[in-house]
Design a protein around this motif. Structure first.
Motif, PDB file in Angstrom:
ATOM      1  N   ILE A   4       8.439  -8.970 -46.288  1.00  0.00           N
ATOM      2  CA  ILE A   4       9.198  -9.929 -47.277  1.00  0.00           C
ATOM      3  C   ILE A   4       8.817 -11.259 -46.874  1.00  0.00           C
ATOM      4  O   ILE A   4       8.934 -11.645 -45.625  1.00  0.00           O
ATOM      5  CB  ILE A   4      10.498  -9.757 -47.095  1.00  0.00           C
ATOM      6  CG1 ILE A   4      10.826  -8.302 -47.813  1.00  0.00           C
ATOM      7  CG2 ILE A   4      11.404 -10.700 -48.144  1.00  0.00           C
ATOM      8  CD1 ILE A   4      10.812  -7.771 -49.246  1.00  0.00           C
ATOM      9  N   SER A   5       8.627 -12.145 -47.822  1.00  0.00           N
ATOM     10  CA  SER A   5       8.345 -13.530 -47.736  1.00  0.00           C
ATOM     11  C   SER A   5       8.574 -14.540 -48.754  1.00  0.00           C
ATOM     12  O   SER A   5       8.754 -14.046 -49.960  1.00  0.00           O
ATOM     13  CB  SER A   5       6.670 -13.702 -47.585  1.00  0.00           C
ATOM     14  OG  SER A   5       5.768 -13.374 -48.439  1.00  0.00           O
ATOM     15  N   TYR A   6       8.614 -15.685 -48.717  1.00  0.00           N
ATOM     16  CA  TYR A   6       8.946 -16.522 -49.661  1.00  0.00           C
ATOM     17  C   TYR A   6       7.888 -17.860 -49.423  1.00  0.00           C
ATOM     18  O   TYR A   6       7.664 -18.265 -48.195  1.00  0.00           O
ATOM     19  CB  TYR A   6      10.007 -17.054 -49.969  1.00  0.00           C
ATOM     20  CG  TYR A   6      10.979 -17.790 -48.707  1.00  0.00           C
ATOM     21  CD1 TYR A   6      11.036 -19.171 -48.399  1.00  0.00           C
ATOM     22  CD2 TYR A   6      11.503 -17.039 -47.651  1.00  0.00           C
ATOM     23  CE1 TYR A   6      11.542 -19.776 -47.142  1.00  0.00           C
ATOM     24  CE2 TYR A   6      12.118 -17.396 -46.509  1.00  0.00           C
ATOM     25  CZ  TYR A   6      12.192 -18.579 -46.218  1.00  0.00           C
ATOM     26  OH  TYR A   6      12.888 -19.440 -45.180  1.00  0.00           O
ATOM     27  N   SER A   7       7.462 -18.524 -50.644  1.00  0.00           N
ATOM     28  CA  SER A   7       6.622 -19.633 -50.472  1.00  0.00           C
ATOM     29  C   SER A   7       7.081 -21.110 -50.871  1.00  0.00           C
ATOM     30  O   SER A   7       6.407 -21.787 -51.021  1.00  0.00           O
ATOM     31  CB  SER A   7       5.448 -19.231 -50.998  1.00  0.00           C
ATOM     32  OG  SER A   7       4.810 -18.180 -50.751  1.00  0.00           O
ATOM     33  N   THR A  14      12.982 -15.740 -54.665  1.00  0.00           N
ATOM     34  CA  THR A  14      12.013 -16.440 -54.285  1.00  0.00           C
ATOM     35  C   THR A  14      11.249 -15.621 -53.233  1.00  0.00           C
ATOM     36  O   THR A  14      10.186 -15.664 -52.740  1.00  0.00           O
ATOM     37  CB  THR A  14      12.184 -17.682 -53.361  1.00  0.00           C
ATOM     38  OG1 THR A  14      13.098 -17.401 -52.261  1.00  0.00           O
ATOM     39  CG2 THR A  14      12.744 -18.873 -54.369  1.00  0.00           C
ATOM     40  N   LEU A  15      12.062 -14.470 -52.988  1.00  0.00           N
ATOM     41  CA  LEU A  15      11.532 -13.182 -51.953  1.00  0.00           C
ATOM     42  C   LEU A  15      10.687 -12.390 -52.729  1.00  0.00           C
ATOM     43  O   LEU A  15      10.930 -11.819 -53.674  1.00  0.00           O
ATOM     44  CB  LEU A  15      12.578 -12.473 -51.462  1.00  0.00           C
ATOM     45  CG  LEU A  15      13.717 -13.445 -50.707  1.00  0.00           C
ATOM     46  CD1 LEU A  15      14.765 -12.587 -50.519  1.00  0.00           C
ATOM     47  CD2 LEU A  15      13.060 -13.939 -49.416  1.00  0.00           C
ATOM     48  N   ALA A  16       9.439 -11.870 -51.994  1.00  0.00           N
ATOM     49  CA  ALA A  16       8.415 -11.254 -52.572  1.00  0.00           C
ATOM     50  C   ALA A  16       8.170 -10.304 -51.502  1.00  0.00           C
ATOM     51  O   ALA A  16       7.889 -10.408 -50.278  1.00  0.00           O
ATOM     52  CB  ALA A  16       7.063 -12.129 -52.925  1.00  0.00           C
ATOM     53  N   TYR A  17       7.776  -8.922 -52.187  1.00  0.00           N
ATOM     54  CA  TYR A  17       7.117  -7.975 -51.113  1.00  0.00           C
ATOM     55  C   TYR A  17       5.877  -7.884 -51.359  1.00  0.00           C
ATOM     56  O   TYR A  17       5.305  -7.585 -52.583  1.00  0.00           O
ATOM     57  CB  TYR A  17       8.176  -6.523 -51.596  1.00  0.00           C
ATOM     58  CG  TYR A  17       7.631  -5.408 -50.776  1.00  0.00           C
ATOM     59  CD1 TYR A  17       8.200  -5.245 -49.419  1.00  0.00           C
ATOM     60  CD2 TYR A  17       7.015  -4.420 -51.341  1.00  0.00           C
ATOM     61  CE1 TYR A  17       7.499  -3.983 -48.631  1.00  0.00           C
ATOM     62  CE2 TYR A  17       6.654  -3.208 -50.677  1.00  0.00           C
ATOM     63  CZ  TYR A  17       6.833  -3.197 -49.149  1.00  0.00           C
ATOM     64  OH  TYR A  17       6.323  -2.020 -48.691  1.00  0.00           O
TER      65      TYR A  17
END
Length: 325
Positions: A4-7, A14-17
């Motif tokens: 899980i990350s956010y840019s 904003t969290l993407a897997y």
């Protein structure tokens, strides 16, 4: 690896897997295959940019500081652990980037301890940050002694529930604020529950007419002011939520990774002194939902994200299958 990350800073949206680069392992670190990672309020506060004055964000940021998992690779100078060791960690660095909501995390050995053998992966993941916060506040900031009366706010929450148990272990009497729905839970931990909100000061004075010897604030604002007014003449005050505590003669406390303290907590868990209540778990790909639930601020114990390693191909892929270097 999956993570899980956010840019950019923002809300749960904003969290993407997806796939991110696997972490490199420095000389004093190990690679941990993540089994579970706990959600903490500081995680979403960091994601929304509240920690930007303190910590640089190197985007994309993988959030999360709590972890429970298995050592699969050693840094060249690491002698404390072996491949296959089960560990827990408060894996905080002085910048935001390489967090624990991922299949693997690089963890400096100064942030780790051996996993309590009697805890599940989910329970173990919920111990490091909350446990260290409670332990360090009680023993360092408040210096709680046997026979004293301690007021713990949000006593059913992650930090509060551990603080109640540790304060009781130190020989203190504990008064804990909680909603009425959580009173039985606070009693099960060894605390005397009182309902928070209007009239709190009178309810606490009814239990401790001469004041409390120490107050542990996890809420801030008006709760901090009430706590200061409830102190006995030589009472101590500490807050993890509100820097204004300094104006009341108390201490603003920020938890730090400490392998010795975390090892002590692991030992206390194995002795049955400390338990971790997990209210709900989510798979890694649904970490955004775990964050949304945590942001409501009404969780009993901990919310935990788990990593599914049922797929052997995933388990043996990448650095995680390379073993010791």
């Amino acid at each position: 690896m999956k993570a899980i990350s956010y840019s950019r800073y923002g809300g749960p949206e904003t969290l993407a897997y997806g796939d991110v680069r696997e972490p490199k392992i420095g000389p004093d670190s190990v690679l941990v295959k993540v089994r579970a990672a706990a959600v903490n309020p500081v995680d979403w506060k960091a994601r929304e940019g509240y920690l930007d004055p303190m910590l640089d964000a190197v985007f994309p940021v993988i959030p999360g500081w709590d972890v429970a998992g298995v050592v699969v690779q050693l840094g060249v100078s690491v002698a404390e652990y072996a491949v296959g060791d089960e560990v827990i960690g408060y894996v905080r660095e002085d910048f935001l980037s390489r967090g624990t909501f991922a299949e693997y995390v690089g963890a400096p050995v100064r942030t780790l301890a051996r996993k309590p053998r009697n805890l599940t992966w989910e329970e173990a993941a919920g111990l490091p940050l909350t446990g260290l916060t409670a332990y360090q506040v009680l023993t360092q900031a408040l210096q709680v002694k046997r026979g004293e009366t301690v007021l713990v706010h949000a006593a059913a929450g992650g930090v509060g529930s551990i603080a109640v148990q540790l304060a009781r272990h130190l020989g203190a009497r504990v008064i804990g604020t909680a909603s009425e729905a959580n009173h039985d839970f606070v009693r099960s931990l060894g605390g005397e529950p009182v309902t928070y909100g209007e009239g709190l000061a009178e309810r606490v004075r009814g239990l401790a007419p001469e004041g409390v010897d120490a107050a542990f604030d996890t809420v801030g604002g008006d709760t901090l002011r009430v706590s200061a007014n409830l102190l006995a003449p030589e009472g101590r005050l500490a807050s993890i939520a509100d820097g204004d505590v300094v104006g009341y003669g108390g201490r603003y406390f920020w938890v730090r990774p400490d392998a010795d303290d975390l090892t002590r907590l692991s030992e206390l868990a194995e002795q049955g002194v400390v338990s971790v209540h997990v209210s709900e778990t989510f798979p890694l790909e649904r970490a955004a939902d775990a964050y949304r639930l945590n942001e409501q601020g009404r969780t009993r114990g901990k919310i935990v994200v788990t990593v599914d390693w049922a797929d052997e191909a995933a388990e043996n892929g990448g650095n995680g299958g390379s073993g010791e270097q």
